[in-house]
Write a protein that holds these residues in place. Structure first.
Motif: not given
Length: 208
Positions: A12-16, A36-39, A41-42, A45-48
């Motif tokens: 996710l960090a790479d994508a962002l 972001l979590a919905a977009a 699919g994570v 806490p992963t987004v955070r």
């Protein structure tokens, strides 16, 4: 922590990061964790954690009671950034003049090999690698540390240059000329080439 979660954070960090450095996410755009979590699919806490990675890198900013966002690098910021970068890269030119830097040549070769439709973040990653290799070739740990402090703002500033380099070969040619001038020397010619290189790209942007 399970390896799967670590991988999700890194992915996710790479994508962002790619979206930020390609200019797809504009400065000031909020990045709410729930959206972001919905977009992607994570879990939140992963987004955070992924956002924390980019905040640590300086590519995002997070303020109290606000979503993370891309900081706006203004023309004034770019002017000040170059005010500090020029003497650092001049020191590099004095130290490296008359030498080829294989790592910089390799970064340029990777840049040249990218497809024409590659996201802007990809040539900019090689651009950063090229300049970092030159700085490291100077052999001064303190110069490296000072230059590293400017890395995040430099990367964000490079987003603004994408409209100046619609033809990838122009970017490649300018950096090939820079590396050749540094390798050929003498010192004063290398210093002049570095100064001209920085003034050409960044000067066009800051005075646009």
């Amino acid at each position: 922590m399970p390896l799967r979660s670590v991988s999700a954070v890194a992915a996710l960090a790479d994508a962002l990061r790619s979206r930020v450095l390609s200019g797809e996410i504009a400065p000031g755009t909020p990045l709410p964790e729930q959206e972001l979590a919905a977009a992607y699919g994570v879990a939140r806490p992963t987004v955070r954690e992924a956002l924390a990675v980019l905040v640590h890198e300086g590519l995002l900013r997070r303020e109290r009671n606000r979503s993370a966002h891309v900081p706006d690098v203004t023309i004034s910021d770019l002017d000040d950034l170059m005010y500090v970068r020029r003497p650092l890269e001049d020191l590099m030119a004095q130290a490296v003049a008359g030498r080829r830097v294989p790592e910089a040549d390799a970064a340029l070769a990777r840049m040249a090999a990218l497809p024409s439709d590659a996201p802007w973040a990809e040539p900019m990653a090689e651009h950063m690698a090229l300049h970092q290799a030159l700085i490291e070739a100077a052999g001064s740990p303190r110069l490296e540390r000072l230059y590293g402090v400017l890395a995040a703002e430099t990367r964000l500033g490079l987003v603004r240059l994408r409209d100046l380099y619609t033809e990838r070969e122009v970017l490649v040619r300018e950096h090939r000329e820079l590396l050749d001038a540094i390798a050929d020397g003498p010192v004063e010619a290398a210093r002049a080439a570095v100064a001209a290189h920085l003034s050409h790209a960044w000067g066009n942007e800051t005075h646009a």
